[in-house]
Design an enzyme around this catalytic site. Sequence first.
Site, PDB file in Angstrom:
ATOM      1  N   HIS A 148       0.636  -1.231   0.394  1.00 26.11           N
ATOM      2  CA  HIS A 148      -0.493   0.121   0.403  1.00 26.11           C
ATOM      3  C   HIS A 148       0.957   1.591  -0.335  1.00 26.11           C
ATOM      4  O   HIS A 148       0.469   2.366  -0.970  1.00 26.11           O
ATOM      5  CB  HIS A 148      -0.974  -0.363   1.027  1.00 26.11           C
ATOM      6  CG  HIS A 148      -1.844   1.298   0.991  1.00 26.11           C
ATOM      7  ND1 HIS A 148      -3.044   1.811  -0.299  1.00 26.11           N
ATOM      8  CD2 HIS A 148      -1.861   2.517   1.748  1.00 26.11           C
ATOM      9  CE1 HIS A 148      -3.330   2.971   0.622  1.00 26.11           C
ATOM     10  NE2 HIS A 148      -2.599   3.598   0.990  1.00 26.11           N
ATOM     11  N   HIS A 199      -9.337   1.339 -11.101  1.00 23.86           N
ATOM     12  CA  HIS A 199      -8.523   2.106  -9.928  1.00 23.86           C
ATOM     13  C   HIS A 199      -7.027   3.157 -10.121  1.00 23.86           C
ATOM     14  O   HIS A 199      -6.987   3.998 -10.356  1.00 23.86           O
ATOM     15  CB  HIS A 199      -9.173   1.675  -8.698  1.00 23.86           C
ATOM     16  CG  HIS A 199      -8.426   1.956  -8.047  1.00 23.86           C
ATOM     17  ND1 HIS A 199      -8.362   3.551  -6.954  1.00 23.86           N
ATOM     18  CD2 HIS A 199      -7.430   1.936  -6.508  1.00 23.86           C
ATOM     19  CE1 HIS A 199      -7.710   3.682  -5.906  1.00 23.86           C
ATOM     20  NE2 HIS A 199      -6.976   2.490  -5.684  1.00 23.86           N
ATOM     21  N   ARG A 246     -10.177  -9.516 -12.801  1.00 26.18           N
ATOM     22  CA  ARG A 246      -8.522  -9.409 -12.812  1.00 26.18           C
ATOM     23  C   ARG A 246      -7.626 -10.175 -13.428  1.00 26.18           C
ATOM     24  O   ARG A 246      -8.091 -11.303 -12.584  1.00 26.18           O
ATOM     25  CB  ARG A 246      -8.360  -8.492 -12.022  1.00 26.18           C
ATOM     26  CG  ARG A 246      -7.904  -8.285 -10.809  1.00 26.18           C
ATOM     27  CD  ARG A 246      -7.790  -7.720  -9.626  1.00 26.18           C
ATOM     28  NE  ARG A 246      -6.152  -7.412 -10.410  1.00 26.18           N
ATOM     29  CZ  ARG A 246      -5.011  -6.805  -8.935  1.00 26.18           C
ATOM     30  NH1 ARG A 246      -6.161  -6.394  -7.956  1.00 26.18           N
ATOM     31  NH2 ARG A 246      -4.226  -6.220  -9.285  1.00 26.18           N
TER      32      ARG A 246
HETATM   33 FE1  HAS Z   1      -5.350   2.487  -4.338  1.00 26.92          FE
HETATM   34  C1  HAS Z   1      -5.949  -1.145  -4.585  1.00 26.92           C
HETATM   35  C2  HAS Z   1      -7.664   1.959  -2.085  1.00 26.92           C
HETATM   36  C3  HAS Z   1      -5.299   5.564  -3.999  1.00 26.92           C
HETATM   37  C4  HAS Z   1      -2.875   2.228  -6.614  1.00 26.92           C
HETATM   38  N1  HAS Z   1      -4.471   0.741  -4.996  1.00 26.92           N
HETATM   39  C5  HAS Z   1      -4.628  -1.089  -5.807  1.00 26.92           C
HETATM   40  C6  HAS Z   1      -4.208  -0.671  -6.285  1.00 26.92           C
HETATM   41  C7  HAS Z   1      -3.114  -0.066  -7.186  1.00 26.92           C
HETATM   42  C8  HAS Z   1      -3.416   1.118  -6.274  1.00 26.92           C
HETATM   43  C9  HAS Z   1      -1.703  -0.061  -7.491  1.00 26.92           C
HETATM   44  O1  HAS Z   1      -9.110   0.418   0.385  1.00 26.92           O
HETATM   45  C10 HAS Z   1      -3.846  -2.709  -6.711  1.00 26.92           C
HETATM   46  C11 HAS Z   1      -3.359  -3.650  -6.127  1.00 26.92           C
HETATM   47  C12 HAS Z   1      -3.027  -4.458  -6.525  1.00 26.92           C
HETATM   48  O2  HAS Z   1      -3.297  -5.300  -7.571  1.00 26.92           O
HETATM   49  O3  HAS Z   1      -3.702  -5.326  -5.675  1.00 26.92           O
HETATM   50  N2  HAS Z   1      -6.136   4.027  -2.855  1.00 26.92           N
HETATM   51  C13 HAS Z   1      -7.120   3.589  -2.129  1.00 26.92           C
HETATM   52  C14 HAS Z   1      -7.855   4.870  -1.168  1.00 26.92           C
HETATM   53  C15 HAS Z   1      -6.687   5.748  -1.813  1.00 26.92           C
HETATM   54  C16 HAS Z   1      -5.613   4.751  -3.280  1.00 26.92           C
HETATM   55  C17 HAS Z   1      -7.941   4.733  -0.249  1.00 26.92           C
HETATM   56  N3  HAS Z   1      -4.091   3.673  -5.005  1.00 26.92           N
HETATM   57  C18 HAS Z   1      -4.744   5.298  -4.710  1.00 26.92           C
HETATM   58  C19 HAS Z   1      -3.146   5.780  -5.380  1.00 26.92           C
HETATM   59  C20 HAS Z   1      -2.391   4.979  -5.747  1.00 26.92           C
HETATM   60  C21 HAS Z   1      -3.115   3.333  -5.854  1.00 26.92           C
HETATM   61  C22 HAS Z   1      -2.852   6.807  -5.149  1.00 26.92           C
HETATM   62  C23 HAS Z   1      -1.496   4.699  -7.007  1.00 26.92           C
HETATM   63  C24 HAS Z   1      -0.513   6.022  -7.304  1.00 26.92           C
HETATM   64  N4  HAS Z   1      -6.407   0.843  -3.585  1.00 26.92           N
HETATM   65  C25 HAS Z   1      -7.198   1.338  -1.869  1.00 26.92           C
HETATM   66  C26 HAS Z   1      -7.948  -0.672  -2.019  1.00 26.92           C
HETATM   67  C27 HAS Z   1      -7.265  -1.355  -2.880  1.00 26.92           C
HETATM   68  C28 HAS Z   1      -6.705  -0.251  -4.143  1.00 26.92           C
HETATM   69  C29 HAS Z   1      -8.752  -0.881  -1.165  1.00 26.92           C
HETATM   70  C30 HAS Z   1      -7.469  -2.600  -2.573  1.00 26.92           C
HETATM   71  C31 HAS Z   1      -8.680  -2.611  -3.775  1.00 26.92           C
HETATM   72  C32 HAS Z   1      -8.822  -4.723  -2.888  1.00 26.92           C
HETATM   73  O4  HAS Z   1      -9.734  -5.034  -3.508  1.00 26.92           O
HETATM   74  O5  HAS Z   1      -8.118  -5.369  -4.400  1.00 26.92           O
HETATM   75  C33 HAS Z   1      -7.027   7.118  -1.762  1.00 26.92           C
HETATM   76  O6  HAS Z   1      -5.640   7.301  -1.292  1.00 26.92           O
HETATM   77  C34 HAS Z   1      -7.660   8.142  -2.268  1.00 26.92           C
HETATM   78  C35 HAS Z   1      -7.559   9.480  -1.911  1.00 26.92           C
HETATM   79  C36 HAS Z   1      -8.043  10.325  -3.774  1.00 26.92           C
HETATM   80  C37 HAS Z   1      -8.719  11.708  -3.212  1.00 26.92           C
HETATM   81  C38 HAS Z   1      -9.127  12.030  -4.597  1.00 26.92           C
HETATM   82  C39 HAS Z   1      -8.218  14.007  -3.773  1.00 26.92           C
HETATM   83  C40 HAS Z   1      -8.283  14.401  -5.374  1.00 26.92           C
HETATM   84  C41 HAS Z   1      -7.065  15.677  -5.995  1.00 26.92           C
HETATM   85  C42 HAS Z   1      -7.305  16.605  -6.858  1.00 26.92           C
HETATM   86  C43 HAS Z   1      -7.802  17.460  -7.094  1.00 26.92           C
HETATM   87  C44 HAS Z   1      -7.893  18.193  -8.821  1.00 26.92           C
HETATM   88  C45 HAS Z   1      -6.680  18.542  -9.264  1.00 26.92           C
HETATM   89  C46 HAS Z   1      -7.176  19.498 -10.505  1.00 26.92           C
HETATM   90  C47 HAS Z   1      -6.135  19.193  -8.628  1.00 26.92           C
HETATM   91  C48 HAS Z   1      -9.587  11.481  -1.794  1.00 26.92           C
HETATM   92  C49 HAS Z   1      -5.736  15.496  -5.051  1.00 26.92           C
HETATM   93  C50 HAS Z   1      -8.141  20.669 -10.376  1.00 26.92           C
HETATM   94  C51 HAS Z   1      -8.320  20.626 -12.647  1.00 26.92           C
HETATM   95  C52 HAS Z   1      -9.606  21.594 -12.768  1.00 26.92           C
HETATM   96  C53 HAS Z   1      -8.916  22.021 -14.115  1.00 26.92           C
HETATM   97  C54 HAS Z   1      -9.175  22.469 -11.510  1.00 26.92           C
HETATM   98 CU    CU Z   2      -3.754   0.508  -1.068  1.00 29.69          CU
END
Ligand code: HAS
Ligand code: CU
Length: 591
Positions: A229, A380, A443
């Site tokens: 993670h 995701h 997957r």
């Molecule tokens: Fe994840 C599975 C939960 C973030 C990568 N994740 C994965 C796997 C990968 C991965 C590779 O709880 C699969 C692993 C495998 O092969 O089995 N993940 C989360 C949660 C977050 C999260 C809660 N994951 C990431 C990030 C990754 C990543 C970052 C890579 C870089 N994930 C999971 C869970 C699994 C999981 C379970 C297991 C699933 C399963 O059952 O197998 C959080 O960190 C996400 C928080 C993000 C936010 C979004 C905030 C928004 C922002 C955008 C601002 C906008 C801008 C643009 C700047 C709350 C910051 C504005 C533009 C204008 C034009 C105005």
């Molecule tokens: Cu994770």
Amino acid sequence: MSNAYIDEFPAEARIVRAAFYSSFLALALGGVFGIIQTLHRTDFLRFMDSVDYYTVLTAHGVFLVISFTIFFLVGIFTWAITTSLDRGLEDIRFSWGWYSLMAVGITLTGVAILAGFTDATDISASVLFTFYAPLQAHPMFYLGLVLFVVGTWLAGADWFRSWLAWKAENPDERIPLPTFMVLTTMLMWYIATLGVAVAILAFLLPWSLGWIDTVNPLLTRTLFWFFGHPVVYFWLMPAYMMWYVMLPKISGGKLFSDPLARVVFVLFLVLSVPTGIHHQYLDPGIAEGFKFIAMTNTMFLLLPSLLTAFTVVASMEHGARQRGGEGYLGWLKALPWRDPVFTGMALAGLMFAAAGFSGMINAGMNINYLVHNTFWVVGHFHLTVGTAVALTFMAVTYWFLPQVTGRALWNRSVALGQVVLWFIGMTFMSNAMHRGGLLGIPRRTAEPQYEGFEFEAAVGSVAELDAQIALGGVLLTLSLVLFFANVIGTALNGKSDSLPANGYAETLSGPEDAPLVLDNLKLWTAIAVVLVIFAYTFPLLSIIERGGLFGPEVIPFPLTLESVTTVGIALETAATETVDGATLALVGVIR
Ligand code: HAS
Ligand code: CU
């Protein structure tokens, strides 16, 4: 006289360049395997036999999420440290040392994987980037990873050394923000990699060498996720660093708040590791209570990203208003959309907003049952690491290339087209993957079907989803071709003497507004360690108590076409409702 990075730090610019080029090589390889596999899975064009599917999938995963991302980030971290401390690295030979270690390591790992395509050797490592038991790789695969990770540890030591030297000369100054971000990320990485180091050195490598006969799969799997993670934040935090230190400036304004940025990185340091069990909600053999703790920590871990969304968008708005933008949303039009560096990062951010939502769904213990081990998860992570991180890295490359080569960017319009194409391609691909996952498409399978079960009947039109995925994959490949055209075109360009200056965003609220305690790295590291001890001691002890340190008798898993369906089950055990005895043995809960 320009003061581009290469003029100020010629020796360091060479290291950054080497890291970038290594990263791009991995990106190219990973991209080729990506398109082969997309077209295969969606049954559009089959270049390979399904027997080779796991070798392709492993190569795709390892080259992209391990080599591409990490080589790129050691490049930008080196840039961030030297630029923000305004001093060169202490000993450039040491720096070439860690770079070489990483390069040799990943070459060994890569060769072990690619050897799987031929029968000429008995070397193979089709164990996926989540390389836990019962899958077993050739020792070279693990050894390479060890060298690679040790390389990153030494890189961190290099940056800490620079900071300590700077601190001795500037005892009363606040840690410059980019350096602060590098140091907190590395502290998190040191804690996180302990898990994978123990998994490999104590279990997987000796097992693969034949020194021990068996391992406890649930134990190695838990140690893997201890690292698996937080590694995602190791990819994300450098991208965030660029959103904080570069995006505001490119938007025409200043960073909204330096103190808030520090809070975000401290939260990542403290909370990234004690959450890994959220990848194991469906593992029998870990008590529900431990899973609940991991879920709670994960929900807290949303906070730094939500704070980032606020701070970064506020900074962009500030920039847009400086450029004459007006209205509630009208300011969006005043942003520099013709600039590929800006547009790439902004689109990466937009995608990450969606990715955050799918992450929240993954993180819910109960909803996870619906999506675990399905195509949803693949959707995701193509939004997170595949877009938020990869697209940010590609976009900032257009700024960095002139800085580290001294040559003007080959073609800005191609660059703009490239980032937009990535966004469109990923929209098609990951949206269809998410939908497919909700419909139960698994997957990690070459032939996405269960015996005796036709998705077509259940889903209506798998063909439509497949078409979108294949189309997305093709657009992504085209986008990569454009990216490499620019990298190569720039490298072949003549030297330019009118390069943009090196530097980053000023702040609206600067470090002087941040409480001193935020810079107390020892305190935050101590809290991080305590939380890890709380979250992991009891689960690990109970896994060892029930399954044994070296586990029950387990036969290493050969990956053949015949075993394909079983592998799906073996890797993700309880994704199916029937957890039979054999499967339980595989995850090590039966003695
Ligand atoms: Fe994840 C599975 C939960 C973030 C990568 N994740 C994965 C796997 C990968 C991965 C590779 O709880 C699969 C692993 C495998 O092969 O089995 N993940 C989360 C949660 C977050 C999260 C809660 N994951 C990431 C990030 C990754 C990543 C970052 C890579 C870089 N994930 C999971 C869970 C699994 C999981 C379970 C297991 C699933 C399963 O059952 O197998 C959080 O960190 C996400 C928080 C993000 C936010 C979004 C905030 C928004 C922002 C955008 C601002 C906008 C801008 C643009 C700047 C709350 C910051 C504005 C533009 C204008 C034009 C105005
Ligand atoms: Cu994770």
